[in-house]
Design a protein around this motif. Structure first.
Motif, PDB file in Angstrom:
ATOM      1  N   ILE A  30      14.178  58.738  25.740  1.00 30.41           N
ATOM      2  CA  ILE A  30      14.541  57.440  25.154  1.00 30.41           C
ATOM      3  C   ILE A  30      14.586  57.555  23.633  1.00 30.41           C
ATOM      4  O   ILE A  30      13.606  57.987  23.003  1.00 30.41           O
ATOM      5  CB  ILE A  30      13.521  56.360  25.564  1.00 30.41           C
ATOM      6  N   PRO A  31      15.695  57.195  22.998  1.00 30.36           N
ATOM      7  CA  PRO A  31      15.763  57.212  21.527  1.00 30.36           C
ATOM      8  C   PRO A  31      14.733  56.268  20.923  1.00 30.36           C
ATOM      9  O   PRO A  31      14.357  55.250  21.516  1.00 30.36           O
ATOM     10  CB  PRO A  31      17.190  56.736  21.242  1.00 30.36           C
ATOM     11  N   LEU A  34      14.230  52.082  21.074  1.00 35.86           N
ATOM     12  CA  LEU A  34      14.763  51.502  22.301  1.00 35.86           C
ATOM     13  C   LEU A  34      13.747  51.658  23.422  1.00 35.86           C
ATOM     14  O   LEU A  34      12.790  52.426  23.323  1.00 35.86           O
ATOM     15  CB  LEU A  34      16.079  52.187  22.696  1.00 35.86           C
ATOM     16  N   LYS A  35      13.954  50.921  24.480  1.00 39.55           N
ATOM     17  CA  LYS A  35      13.080  51.028  25.641  1.00 39.55           C
ATOM     18  C   LYS A  35      13.908  51.281  26.891  1.00 39.55           C
ATOM     19  O   LYS A  35      15.109  50.979  26.935  1.00 39.55           O
ATOM     20  CB  LYS A  35      12.229  49.764  25.803  1.00 39.55           C
ATOM     21  N   SER A  36      13.261  51.830  27.887  1.00 38.78           N
ATOM     22  CA  SER A  36      13.945  52.142  29.133  1.00 38.78           C
ATOM     23  C   SER A  36      14.214  50.873  29.924  1.00 38.78           C
ATOM     24  O   SER A  36      13.425  49.919  29.900  1.00 38.78           O
ATOM     25  CB  SER A  36      13.090  53.101  29.964  1.00 38.78           C
ATOM     26  N   LEU A  37      15.327  50.851  30.623  1.00 36.27           N
ATOM     27  CA  LEU A  37      15.612  49.729  31.516  1.00 36.27           C
ATOM     28  C   LEU A  37      14.532  49.635  32.589  1.00 36.27           C
ATOM     29  O   LEU A  37      14.020  50.657  33.056  1.00 36.27           O
ATOM     30  CB  LEU A  37      16.968  49.919  32.194  1.00 36.27           C
ATOM     31  N   PRO A  38      14.169  48.433  32.982  1.00 34.34           N
ATOM     32  CA  PRO A  38      13.194  48.297  34.070  1.00 34.34           C
ATOM     33  C   PRO A  38      13.814  48.698  35.396  1.00 34.34           C
ATOM     34  O   PRO A  38      15.031  48.898  35.499  1.00 34.34           O
ATOM     35  CB  PRO A  38      12.861  46.803  34.040  1.00 34.34           C
ATOM     36  N   GLY A  39      12.981  48.810  36.405  1.00 34.85           N
ATOM     37  CA  GLY A  39      13.480  49.128  37.740  1.00 34.85           C
ATOM     38  C   GLY A  39      12.385  49.685  38.614  1.00 34.85           C
ATOM     39  O   GLY A  39      11.267  49.956  38.153  1.00 34.85           O
ATOM     40  N   ASP A 371      24.273  54.604  25.524  1.00 38.47           N
ATOM     41  CA  ASP A 371      24.549  53.266  25.012  1.00 38.47           C
ATOM     42  C   ASP A 371      23.249  52.480  24.995  1.00 38.47           C
ATOM     43  O   ASP A 371      22.227  52.911  25.556  1.00 38.47           O
ATOM     44  CB  ASP A 371      25.583  52.564  25.891  1.00 38.47           C
ATOM     45  N   GLU A 372      23.288  51.339  24.337  1.00 40.66           N
ATOM     46  CA  GLU A 372      22.130  50.437  24.339  1.00 40.66           C
ATOM     47  C   GLU A 372      22.616  49.017  24.529  1.00 40.66           C
ATOM     48  O   GLU A 372      23.722  48.649  24.155  1.00 40.66           O
ATOM     49  CB  GLU A 372      21.321  50.588  23.049  1.00 40.66           C
ATOM     50  N   TYR A 373      21.757  48.208  25.155  1.00 36.30           N
ATOM     51  CA  TYR A 373      22.094  46.807  25.386  1.00 36.30           C
ATOM     52  C   TYR A 373      20.823  45.979  25.251  1.00 36.30           C
ATOM     53  O   TYR A 373      19.866  46.177  26.002  1.00 36.30           O
ATOM     54  CB  TYR A 373      22.706  46.611  26.776  1.00 36.30           C
ATOM     55  N   ASN A 374      20.818  45.092  24.267  1.00 37.35           N
ATOM     56  CA  ASN A 374      19.682  44.200  24.024  1.00 37.35           C
ATOM     57  C   ASN A 374      18.358  44.958  23.932  1.00 37.35           C
ATOM     58  O   ASN A 374      17.343  44.532  24.486  1.00 37.35           O
ATOM     59  CB  ASN A 374      19.589  43.132  25.122  1.00 37.35           C
ATOM     60  N   GLY A 375      18.391  46.095  23.228  1.00 37.42           N
ATOM     61  CA  GLY A 375      17.176  46.880  23.025  1.00 37.42           C
ATOM     62  C   GLY A 375      16.859  47.861  24.128  1.00 37.42           C
ATOM     63  O   GLY A 375      15.871  48.596  24.047  1.00 37.42           O
ATOM     64  N   TYR A 376      17.689  47.918  25.157  1.00 37.04           N
ATOM     65  CA  TYR A 376      17.476  48.850  26.264  1.00 37.04           C
ATOM     66  C   TYR A 376      18.401  50.056  26.125  1.00 37.04           C
ATOM     67  O   TYR A 376      19.570  49.928  25.732  1.00 37.04           O
ATOM     68  CB  TYR A 376      17.742  48.168  27.609  1.00 37.04           C
ATOM     69  N   HIS A 377      17.871  51.209  26.477  1.00 38.78           N
ATOM     70  CA  HIS A 377      18.644  52.447  26.466  1.00 38.78           C
ATOM     71  C   HIS A 377      19.321  52.634  27.820  1.00 38.78           C
ATOM     72  O   HIS A 377      18.682  52.537  28.869  1.00 38.78           O
ATOM     73  CB  HIS A 377      17.727  53.645  26.191  1.00 38.78           C
ATOM     74  N   ILE A 378      20.644  52.888  27.793  1.00 38.52           N
ATOM     75  CA  ILE A 378      21.395  53.194  29.013  1.00 38.52           C
ATOM     76  C   ILE A 378      21.887  54.629  28.871  1.00 38.52           C
ATOM     77  O   ILE A 378      22.749  54.913  28.036  1.00 38.52           O
ATOM     78  CB  ILE A 378      22.573  52.234  29.220  1.00 38.52           C
TER      79      ILE A 378
END
Length: 625
Positions: A30-31, A34-39, A371-378
């Protein structure tokens, strides 16, 4: 030899598992900031695969969206999958950032790489092949729409209704035949290949579905020799049969042109201007047309089957539809020009697609860079799913989303209401057709087929739940045998094995090969026995076997409207209901229209391409699906 083969398979599987573990660790760095997407956490290597049921797995993914949020990720057999349950997030990523979200993931089970082979336009990556074929697709769809699709849906609706009058219990097969015949006419100007088109579509669907071919779950199987990997050998035969048939259909149109007997079709458009499309060969043109045929063969039939399901369980809406059709069409079948005056029919169609979307998991995209979305790393390499099942159940947009309610599209108090009602509701540009640069180009064909197909069924029939002491009504004025031209007499339901014949125009490759000898000893998803014994005649409304796409038929959901197939295209498992003509006058009118068509030569019989038993025991031909 057996021990050596087993040891080799274990070594390959172990190496594959170690590689996937290393790849997962590498991609999940994770850069900073940023934070990892939940799941869901899942298990080592296999991830969350054991937690997802084969039956209605899309509901599990939607439930996780409620738990982890409208965008989350999960590991499925070593690959990162991102699930989107929000239309807005899907637009933010797949449309606004289309430059990096418009590729397709690799499908392990296909012999030829779906991303680069220029064989499967909906599955192609963004490359030159995709660009030139999409341009071609835009033109053939526009030309078809301008010509009102050559009235092919209106023509084939007469045959469909006549078949439903004769054998209403076979509705599932009949509706799919209607769509396949229209699509065959659009693609090649002929309806005779409709059964073959359905079979090609089913076999490809097995190949591309996560719950289909075993090699999609265990990709290392495609690295083994054919004799050691039954799924690979099956796929090689499927691909060769598909290629040969596409070329056969192309040759038929070439011959039609030379003889001056050609009818309007997508293939004719290709052949008339082949030099301007930039295709690498005529074979690419054969695939460009053939894949549009396959794409429409089963997907459009699913909402028609859902219509029957919805009217059985929500009968209050059928009289409203009857009233509109009687007021607009009177004593004739619906026509294309009636569209502006049939808002409730369009609302029914739109609600069928929302309530039970034909592709509930959405067609996946592939992310080509981080990519990133709303502070999440994709992470790069993620497979992105616009989860249509969840998107179509947003309670703010669709109040009481689990209920089938077409009124939400035509009454102003609902958020989905739009004006003018001469145009809206419409399925065009609905989320089911995708996002960004990967939207389906066959939307207008689907729209026309569903308007004429569902409209014609509702114009002629009443649909009711079947009571325990009643049977499906036999149609009045049974058709005499001499008028059964163009109908599949032996067929039962959607997934049965259809009647076979002989076509001597194409040489059959001689065998047996090592592949045939090996496959004769095993069964696997899509396998077919090589015995020459004729199949036993199935009972009425029962196929000769339980099709792969039905899944485990002992696992019935509590909600009978959720008894759906398990492959990428989800459709209702065949069920019993009452399909009766509304009156004798309409039924006899349909009979007369069909007889007139038979006399004009409009309804030729189905053609068979692979010899006796549809080539099931030959190097080219049908496989069990």
């Amino acid at each position: 030899m057996a021990i050596l083969s087993f040891s080799l398979a274990v070594v390959v599987l172990g190496a594959y598992a170690l590689y996937k573990y290393w790849d997962i660790c590498r991609r999940h760095r994770i850069p900073r900031g940023l934070k990892s997407l939940p799941g869901p956490k899942g298990y080592p290597i296999i991830g969350s695969v054991p937690e997802v049921p084969d039956k209605n797995g899309f509901i599990k993914f939607a439930d996780w969206g409620k738990q982890f949020g409208p965008i989350y990720q999960c590991n499925l057999a070593g690959d990162n999958h991102v699930w989107i349950s929000s239309d807005q997030i899907a637009k933010d990523l797949l449309s606004k950032k289309a430059a990096i979200y418009s590729d397709r993931p690799h499908i392990p089970s296909l012999i030829d790489d779906n991303r680069t082979s220029a064989q499967y336009l909906p599955l192609l990556s963004r490359n030159d092949g995709h660009t030139r074929q999409r341009k071609f697709a835009n033109i053939i769809m526009r030309e078809s729409e301008k010509a009102l699709f050559h009235r092919y849906p209106e023509l084939e609706s007469k045959r469909m209704l006549n078949e439903l009058l004769d054998e209403p219990e076979r509705y599932n097969h009949i509706l799919e035949s209607f769509i396949s015949r229209v699509t065959c006419r659009l693609a090649w100007g002929h309806s005779e290949g409709s059964d073959e088109l359905k079979q090609r579509a089913r076999e490809l669907l097995i190949g591309v579905s996560p719950t289909g071919s075993l090699s999609n779950k265990l990709p290392f199987l495609m690295a083994l020799p054919d004799w050691l990997s039954p799924p690979k050998a099956w796929e090689r035969r499927r691909a060769a049969t598909e290629r040969t048939w596409f070329q056969t259909m192309q040759d038929q149109v070439v011959n039609d042109i030379q003889s001056g007997q050609t009818t309007p079709s997508w293939m004719r458009i290709f052949l008339d201007g082949r030099s301007k499309w930039g295709f690498k060969s005529d074979l690419e043109g054969a695939y460009a047309v053939g894949m549009h045929g396959i794409a429409g063969a089963l997907t459009i039939a699913a909402p028609m089957q859902t219509f029957c399901l919805a009217m059985t369980h929500y009968p209050q809406f059928l009289p409203m539809l009857h009233e509109e059709l009687d007021r607009v069409c009177g004593g004739r079948l619906p026509r294309s020009e009636d569209r502006p005056s049939l808002p409730f029919l369009r609302a029914i169609i739109r609600e069928c697609i929302r309530w039970r979307p034909p592709v509930p998991t959405g067609i996946p995209h592939y992310l080509i860079e981080d990519d990133e979305y709303n502070g999440y790393h994709i992470p790069k390499g993620s497979t992105i799913h616009p989860l249509e099942w969840a998107i179509s159940r947003d309670p703010e947009m669709y109040p009481d989303p689990e209920a089938f309610n077409p009124l939400r599209w035509i009454e102003p108090e609902y958020p989905t209401y739009q004006e003018p009602l001469t145009q809206f509701p419409t399925i065009i540009n609905s989320t089911q057709f995708g996002y960004g640069r990967r939207t389906c180009q066959g939307q207008t064909v689907s729209d026309e087929d569903l308007l004429i197909g569902i409209g014609s069924i509702a114009w002629l029939f009443d649909i009711k739940q079947i009571s325990e002491d009643s049977t499906v009504a036999a149609a009045m004025e049974p058709m005499k045998s001499e008028h059964k031209i163009g109908m599949n007499k032996k067929a039962t339901v959607s997934n049965e094995e259809l009647n076979a014949g002989l076509d001597n125009e194409k040489p059959i490759i001689q065998g047996p090969t090592m592949e045939e000898k090996f496959l004769a000893k095993f069964t696997y998803p899509g396998a077919e026995s090589t015995h020459n014994e004729p199949p036993k005649k199935p009972k009425c409304n029962e196929p000769a076997y339980k099709p792969l796409e039905w899944g485990d038929i002992t696992q019935k959901p509590e909600d009978p409207t959720l008894d759906y197939s398990i492959l990428l295209i989800a459709k209702p498992i065949p069920f019993k209901f009452e399909l009766k003509p509304r009156d004798t006058v309409r039924a006899n009118q349909v009979r007369a229209l069909f007889r007139e068509g038979v006399e004009n030569g409009d309804f030729p019989e189905t053609r068979e391409y692979w010899g006796a038993n549809q080539g099931r025991d030959k190097p080219l031909g049908w496989s069990k699906v």
